[in-house]
Structures are given as structure tokens and as C-alpha cells.
Design a protein around this motif. Structure first.
Motif, PDB file in Angstrom:
ATOM      1  N   ASP A 138       0.947  -1.252   0.080  1.00 13.61           N
ATOM      2  CA  ASP A 138      -0.016   0.007  -0.183  1.00 13.61           C
ATOM      3  C   ASP A 138       0.771   1.136  -0.003  1.00 13.61           C
ATOM      4  N   VAL A 155      -1.962   3.862   0.315  1.00 13.64           N
ATOM      5  CA  VAL A 155      -3.346   3.784  -0.173  1.00 13.64           C
ATOM      6  C   VAL A 155      -4.154   3.151   1.076  1.00 13.64           C
ATOM      7  N   ASN A 157      -6.599   1.347   3.213  1.00 11.92           N
ATOM      8  CA  ASN A 157      -7.518  -0.141   3.177  1.00 11.92           C
ATOM      9  C   ASN A 157      -8.884   0.390   2.964  1.00 11.92           C
ATOM     10  N   PRO A 158      -9.486  -0.604   2.147  1.00  5.22           N
ATOM     11  CA  PRO A 158     -10.842  -0.719   1.742  1.00  5.22           C
ATOM     12  C   PRO A 158     -11.772  -0.762   2.885  1.00  5.22           C
ATOM     13  N   ARG A 183      -8.471  12.125  -3.264  1.00  9.50           N
ATOM     14  CA  ARG A 183      -9.729  11.063  -3.159  1.00  9.50           C
ATOM     15  C   ARG A 183     -10.432  11.373  -4.528  1.00  9.50           C
ATOM     16  N   PRO A 198     -12.187   5.133   3.468  1.00 11.96           N
ATOM     17  CA  PRO A 198     -11.354   3.970   2.820  1.00 11.96           C
ATOM     18  C   PRO A 198     -11.186   4.388   1.345  1.00 11.96           C
ATOM     19  N   ASP A 199      -9.960   3.900   0.798  1.00  8.36           N
ATOM     20  CA  ASP A 199      -9.484   3.878  -0.556  1.00  8.36           C
ATOM     21  C   ASP A 199      -8.745   5.304  -1.011  1.00  8.36           C
ATOM     22  N   ASP A 200      -8.858   6.124   0.231  1.00  3.67           N
ATOM     23  CA  ASP A 200      -7.784   7.362  -0.162  1.00  3.67           C
ATOM     24  C   ASP A 200      -6.358   7.105  -0.373  1.00  3.67           C
ATOM     25  N   THR A 201      -5.833   7.829  -0.902  1.00  2.48           N
ATOM     26  CA  THR A 201      -4.554   7.863  -0.859  1.00  2.48           C
ATOM     27  C   THR A 201      -3.853   9.110  -0.166  1.00  2.48           C
ATOM     28  N   ASN A 219      -4.132   0.424   8.605  1.00  5.04           N
ATOM     29  CA  ASN A 219      -4.353  -0.437   7.390  1.00  5.04           C
ATOM     30  C   ASN A 219      -4.755  -2.119   8.229  1.00  5.04           C
TER      31      ASN A 219
END
Length: 224
Positions: A138, A155, A157-158, A183, A198-201, A219
């Protein structure tokens, strides 16, 4: 072994040994190889699985189990003939991810055509950066600012449970600062009331060690 990645680092000059050092620090499984006994001796101080072998000899690589690694890093640089032959052999052995150092940009395209996943023209800092990026799926980008501090993009975690920066309190808890959030293709500098989703960098600044602890914390939190 679980999901731990395995690595072969071939060529243990300044760049290759920096990659090994960082991967060992990240707790990865590493095989290190060089034709030069002196280089192997130095690296064997931090890694037991370190061997004198000629990487242009397919049998020698097979005997060491290089065909079983997830990632192979060809770190010679200046010896383009050995680099090319080693790249071809590793590709034929079926190594999934193949990262090749070349010191002359002229050869980048040919190495790519021969099947390298990635071609790099490095310095020692780039070796550390590469190792940190490879050690964590990630981590997307890794920039060393000086001897202590780095900027890393992670990255999220979802399954991460959304939290505001105030709730997360990353500076006090982990010694890292979240300096940017990306985002849906847009980036912004976050304030305390902004949430990490979730899923942001996210781009964070801190020491490598602190960033690693922070990454594990965010994460590791998944929705039940």
C-alpha cells in the motif's frame, strides 16, 4: 510464510546493498547474490542467505531457488552485458516482478523489451526508496527528504473505519503528519475536521519507522 513477499537482490554494490539493508529492516525474506566474494562477505553481516554466484549462469540461479521469489532486483548498473543476460534468464525462470537498474538511459528501452517490469536509474537513496515501496503493497510513492524524514503515500485499506484527523491524532500518537489527501482524482490539504476514508491515498511525513507504525495502525483496522 503467509503473505510475506520474497526477494532476490542480484549485485551487491552500493545500490544493491542499500536495497538489501532496507528489505531486511522491513522483515522481508531476501536472497542476495553477487559474483564478488568481498561484496557477499559485507552483506552477509546483515543477511545469512547471501551467496557468491554468477547470475548469468541459469543453473546457479536455479540451485539458489531464485525462480521461486516474488520480486528480483538486478542491481549491477554499469555491467550492461551481465544485466541483459541476467534479465533474460530471470524472465525465462518466470520471476513475476523484475526490476532492473541501468546506469545509462540508452539501454532502458531494450531492458523493458526483454521483459523487465520496471527499469530504474538509481542512487543509494533510490535503493532505500525502492525497498520501502516494495516491502509494502500500500506504499505508492516514497521520497526520502533527509537522513531521518520521508514522505510516503499510502493507499488506505478498503475496510478502514473513517476517522477525522483530530480523532486519528497522528502527530501525537505516531509522530507523523498527514499533509495531503487524494480522493477520486482530486487532492486537498486536510484540516482536523477532514476525515480519512477507505481507498483514499494519503501523503504522510515522518521517519520511516513512525510511518510504518502508522500504516500498520490504519491498515490493520477493518470493519467487522
Amino acid at each position: 510464510m503467509g503473505n510475506k513477499k520474497t526477494f532476490a537482490v542480484i549485485g551487491l554494490g552500493q545500490f544493491g546493498s542499500a536495497v538489501v539493508e532496507e528489505l531486511v529492516g522491513l522483515g522481508m525474506d531476501v536472497i542476495a547474490i553477487d559474483v564478488d566474494e568481498e561484496n557477499v562477505k559485507k552483506t552477509s553481516e546483515i543477511l545469512e542467505t547471501c551467496f557468491v554466484a554468477d547470475s548469468t549462469d541459469e543453473k546457479a540461479l536455479k540451485d539458489l531457488g531464485v525462480q521461486n521469489v516474488d520480486v528480483a532486483i538486478v542491481a549491477f548498473g554499469s555491467n550492461i552485458e551481465s544485466t541483459i543476460l541476467t534479465t533474460v534468464i530471470l524472465r525465462e525462470l518466470g520471476v513475476k516482478q523484475l526490476i532492473v537498474r541501468v546506469d545509462n538511459d540508452y539501454y532502458m528501452n531494450i531492458i523493458k523489451r526483454l521483459g523487465a517490469s520496471e527499469v530504474i536509474t538509481p542512487q543509494k537513496a533510490a535503493g532505500r526508496s525502492l525497498a520501502n515501496r516494495l516491502g509494502s503493497d500500500d506504499y505508492k510513492d516514497f521520497y526520502k527528504l533527509d537522513n531521518r524524514y520521508s514522505i510516503v503515500s499510502i493507499v488506505v485499506n478498503p475496510g478502514f473505519i473513517p476517522q477525522t484527523l483530530t480523532e486519528l491524532n497522528s502527530r501525537a500518537e505516531y509522530g507523523v503528519n498527514v499533509v495531503l489527501i487524494m480522493r477520486n482524482g482530486k487532492s486537498f490539504v486536510p484540516g482536523g475536521t477532514d476525515s480519512i476514508l477507505p481507498d483514499d491515498t494519503i501523503y504522510v511525513v515522518g521517519t520511516t519507522k513512525d510511518i510504518r507504525s502508522f500504516r500498520s495502525a490504519i491498515n490493520g483496522k477493518k470493519k467487522k
